[in-house]
Design an enzyme around this catalytic site. Structure first.
Site, short mmCIF file in Angstrom:
data_model
loop_
_atom_site.label_atom_id
_atom_site.label_comp_id
_atom_site.label_asym_id
_atom_site.label_seq_id
_atom_site.Cartn_x
_atom_site.Cartn_y
_atom_site.Cartn_z
N ASP A 155 0.78 -1.52 0.34
CA ASP A 155 -0.07 0.08 0.03
C ASP A 155 0.66 1.32 -0.32
OD1 ASP A 155 0.66 -0.30 2.57
OD2 ASP A 155 -0.46 0.89 3.09
N GLU A 165 -0.19 -1.04 5.85
CA GLU A 165 0.79 -1.00 6.99
C GLU A 165 0.40 0.77 7.33
OE1 GLU A 165 5.01 0.66 7.85
OE2 GLU A 165 4.34 1.88 6.24
#
EC number: 3.5.1.18
Length: 383
Positions: free
Chosen positions: A81, A141
């Site tokens: 991400d 994250e």
């Protein structure tokens, strides 16, 4: 495929937290011989790929117990991400662009470049001895991280698949590739202190008790104060005030209370309990409320560990530099591995443009990082 080719493909997926956008299907297609474990919760997707090379045979004395000797289990970990790209890029942030020796795109440094390098190295892994290699990736994250790496590790523990050693490919380097390895991270404690007073009219100060006056007297003892003296790898723990609020907005009314919001980034020498004890001494005889909430725990991997030794050896061999071992920076998913007693370090590309407009990584870095990671795999599988 090499690190550049894989990183280009990874950047083309607009995986803004927690979107996965099908990137895991692409990654799985690269590793048809690996076992696959996936878990998804609250829109967060996690992927774990693993393979046991040259499975060891059972020891004769353990045959009756049917217990297999476990090979060393090494894991590359990271996140796919990215943060939103924003405006004013020179090129489309999700169309990887090569220009003057750099690859541009959102996530080039944080951290699709690192992921591309370890995926490429993993494809080339061909140990001659028993060795287990795994890859753990999450789509969350950069966000809350509640259902990301932490959740996947819970699943791995249930299945007895926790690794022995991990490299998280976060962008750790400052000026040149190889100048820094994160061998731990500081902990983080969020706090809120409310000093109580007596609200009143400013024209009648004897009838008021202004908590701002109280705060002024103790501020030197809490704002920016070092809570310990640190050590070789940790900077001194520090309390930092992040917000102050008092009053009703009227210029003729003294506040009834003042709220101080703060954060303490701390080493192993400072704990929630020691911080509370210190503040209670400072606030003795005052009227107040105090809330302390740890958001992450400090950790460190021993500098003499096998993982760090092999990584340093390959950085020196490939990058011709000796890395500085440190714990600087914010929190990362490495803390989740440490909580299970796993040797974990962070190493990746230069971090000068993370989260920035025109994020980029040099092509040479990707080439060298892949070589370092492949060298680590070869070194660990021989030992």
């Amino acid at each position: 495929m090499n690190a550049l080719e894989i990183t280009q493909k990874l950047i083309s997926y607009p995986t803004i937290t927690p979107k996965e956008c099908g990137i895991f299907e692409y990654i799985k297609s690269l590793f048809p011989s690996f076992e696959v474990l996936e878990c998804e919760k609250n829109g967060v997707k996690n992927l774990f790929l693993y393979r046991v090379f040259n499975p060891p045979k059972e020891h004769a004395e353990k045959k009756h117990a049917k217990e297999k000797v476990k090979p060393l289990h090494f894991c590359f970990a990271g996140h796919i991400d990215v943060v939103p790209a924003g405006n004013h890029w020179q090129s489309d942030p999700f169309k990887p662009t090569i220009k003057e020796g750099f690859l541009y795109g959102r996530g080039a440094q944080d951290m699709k470049g690192g992921v591309g390098a370890f995926l490429s190295a993993s494809l080339k892994c061909n140990p001659k001895t028993p060795f287990m290699l795994s890859i753990l990736l999450t789509s969350d994250e950069e966000g809350p991280g509640v259902f990301g790496t932490n959740l996947m590790l819970e699943k791995l523990k249930e299945k007895d698949l926790l690794p022995n050693m991990v490299i998280v490919a976060e962008p750790t380097c400052e000026k040149i590739l190889g100048d820094s390895i994160k061998i731990g991270r500081r902990g983080s404690i969020n706090g809120k202190l409310v000093l109580k007073g007596v609200q009143g009219h400013v024209a009648y100060p004897k009838k008021c008790q202004n908590p701002i006056d109280t705060l002024a007297s103790i501020l030197p003892l809490i704002s920016g104060i070092n809570l310990d003296d640190g050590d070789e790898y940790f900077d001194p723990s520090k309390l930092v005030i992040t917000n102050l609020h008092a009053g009703l907005g009227a210029n003729n009314v003294t506040p009834g209370s003042v709220e101080i919001v703060f954060n303490a980034r701390h080493s192993l020498k400072t704990t929630k309990e020691s911080l509370k004890e210190y503040l209670e001494k400072v606030l003795k005889d005052l009227s107040y409320t105090l809330e302390l909430e740890p958001s992450s725990s400090p950790f460190i991997t021993a500098s003499h560990s096998k993982l760090i030794s092999v990584l340093k050896e390959n950085i020196l061999k490939t990058c011709h530099t000796t890395p500085l071992l440190n714990t600087k920076g914010g929190t990362s998913d490495a803390r989740f591995f440490s909580a299970y007693g796993i040797e974990v370090v962070e190493f990746g590309v230069i971090n000068d443009r993370i989260h920035a407009i025109d994020e980029r990584v040099s092509l040479k870095e990707l080439e060298l990082l892949e070589k370092v990671f492949l060298g680590v795999l070869e070194g660990l599988s021989k030992k």
